[in-house]
Design an enzyme around this catalytic site. Structure first.
Site, short mmCIF file in Angstrom:
data_model
loop_
_atom_site.label_atom_id
_atom_site.label_comp_id
_atom_site.label_asym_id
_atom_site.label_seq_id
_atom_site.Cartn_x
_atom_site.Cartn_y
_atom_site.Cartn_z
N ASP A 1 0.82 -1.32 0.02
CA ASP A 1 0.04 0.06 -0.05
C ASP A 1 0.89 1.33 0.08
OD1 ASP A 1 -2.40 1.26 0.20
OD2 ASP A 1 -2.41 1.33 2.41
N HIS A 2 0.81 2.15 -0.98
CA HIS A 2 1.39 3.31 -1.05
C HIS A 2 2.79 3.35 -0.85
CE1 HIS A 2 -2.21 6.03 -0.88
NE2 HIS A 2 -2.84 5.13 0.33
N HIS B 1 -7.52 9.84 4.31
CA HIS B 1 -7.29 8.50 5.20
C HIS B 1 -7.67 9.21 6.70
CE1 HIS B 1 -3.99 7.65 1.76
NE2 HIS B 1 -4.93 6.48 1.87
N GLY C 1 -9.20 5.54 1.18
CA GLY C 1 -9.89 6.28 2.27
C GLY C 1 -11.32 5.94 2.40
N THR D 1 -9.11 2.29 8.74
CA THR D 1 -9.51 2.70 9.95
C THR D 1 -10.80 2.31 10.68
OG1 THR D 1 -8.86 4.90 9.10
CG2 THR D 1 -10.73 5.01 10.77
#
Ligand code: G3H
Ligand code: 13P
Ligand code: ZN
Length: 341
Positions: free
Chosen positions: A83-84, A189, A224, A269
């Protein structure tokens, strides 16, 4: 079966008209929660690790936990995704370790904070595609910047400052040859995405639909995408937490996205909230406890419930055994065939 290519999962999702959740992990309990949810709902799965997660788990712990998951749940097609990724180097080290999919997030410079130029993004993403595809590894890119900042990653902007431009997105896909495209449509995010339930002014689903019309064959990714449910916020606050009121991305908006080309939905999250609420509850109700299992078990169970619900809502439930996962070598041969054509 070995860990599989994300491209195959997303191609299958496109055929079936459903989305696949990509859930972030840092430790064993989170991986277990996802795998149990996948078995219960019969879902193919994308497990993803950020740079922070790789550092936290010293890479090797995480990788070997994933191999254990793969061995224990042989019926579940399982992807390990970076991720990222902030640079070509980070993607390279993930591929060398055994990740079957990487995100080159060239929307930001390697510092993970400064919005980059289009040319930089194209060049970095192309480089990763050139490195990944011969190994059958999938590449996700990003155009436009999300809001918020998590663990040092993110420009710290609001979600609306760098929305994806549809024409630029089309150009980006053409120039890079990537497999999946993350777009910025107003999400951020973390827990604090929207100050009230989002409307078309703050969550730009119309922009997503426009992008899908220009790029009907491209797998779109929504980052997100936690829904930040009120019940999970309430549990945390009931047991001594201090979350401010906040709104996430309503599941029905994600479902609208799935009808319009969204194939990968990133959720971290919501799981963090579920875990924290469950642990706080044990600490509050049983202050005499000190065996970590007494709070990690309920935490794992709480995360499993959230993941299983999302798998059902995104539509991936029931699709684990639809297809035989292809080895990365077959994916590599497909990329080569396409390149040579
Ligand atoms: O991109 C954001 C994910 O929630 C991962 O967060 O960088 O704190 O591990 P992290
Ligand atoms: P959330 O913070 O909404 O869960 O988003 C996670 C994400 O996009 C990871 O890349
Ligand atoms: Zn993200």
């Amino acid at each position: 079966m070995p860990l599989v290519s994300m491209r195959q999962l997303l191609d299958e999702a496109a055929k079936g008209g459903y989305g696949v959740g990509a859930f972030n992990v840092n430790n064993m309990e989170q991986i277990q929660a996802i795998m149990e949810a996948a078995r219960e709902t019969k879902s193919p799965v994308i497990v993803q690790a950020s740079r922070g997660a790789r550092q936290y788990s010293q890479d090797k712990y995480l990788y070997h936990l994933m191999l254990a998951a793969n061995e224990l749940y042989p019926e579940i097609p399982l992807v390990l995704h970076l991720d990222h990724g902030n640079s070509v180097e980070t993607c390279k080290s993930a591929i060398e370790l055994g990740f079957t999919s990487v995100m080159m997030d060239g929307s930001l410079m390697p510092d993970g904070k400064t919005p980059s130029s289009f040319d930089y993004n194209v060049q970095a993403t192309r480089e990763v595609v050139a490195m990944a595809h011969p190994k059958g590894v999938t590449v996700e890119g990003e155009i436009g910047c999300l809001g918020g900042i998590e663990d040092g990653h993110g420009a710290g902007l609001d979600g609306l400052s760098h929305l994806t431009d549809p024409a630029q997105a089309a150009e980006f896909v053409k120039l890079t040859g990537l497999d999946a495209l993350a777009i910025a449509i107003g999400t951020s995010h973390g827990a604090y995405k929207f100050a009230k339930k989002p409307t078309g002014e703050t969550l730009k689903m119309d922009r997503l639909i426009e992008i899908h019309k220009l790029l009907p064959q491209t797998h779109l990714v929504m980052h997100g995408s936690s829904s930040v449910p009120k019940d999970l916020q309430d549990i945390i606050n009931q047991y001594g937490g201090k979350l401010k009121p906040t709104w996430g991305v309503p599941v029905e908006e994600i479902q609208l996205g799935i009808k319009n080309g969204v194939r990968k939905i990133n959720v971290d999250t919501d799981n963090r909230l579920a875990i924290t609420g469950a642990i706080r509850k044990v600490f509050f109700e049983k202050p005499e406890e000190f065996d970590p299992r007494s709070y990690l078990k309920p935490a794992r169970e709480a995360m499993k419930k959230v993941v299983a619900l999302r798998m059902t809502q995104f539509g991936q439930a029931g699709h684990a055994e639809d297809y035989a996962p292809l080895p990365l070598s077959v994916m590599a041969a497909r990329y080569e065939q396409k390149r040579a054509a």
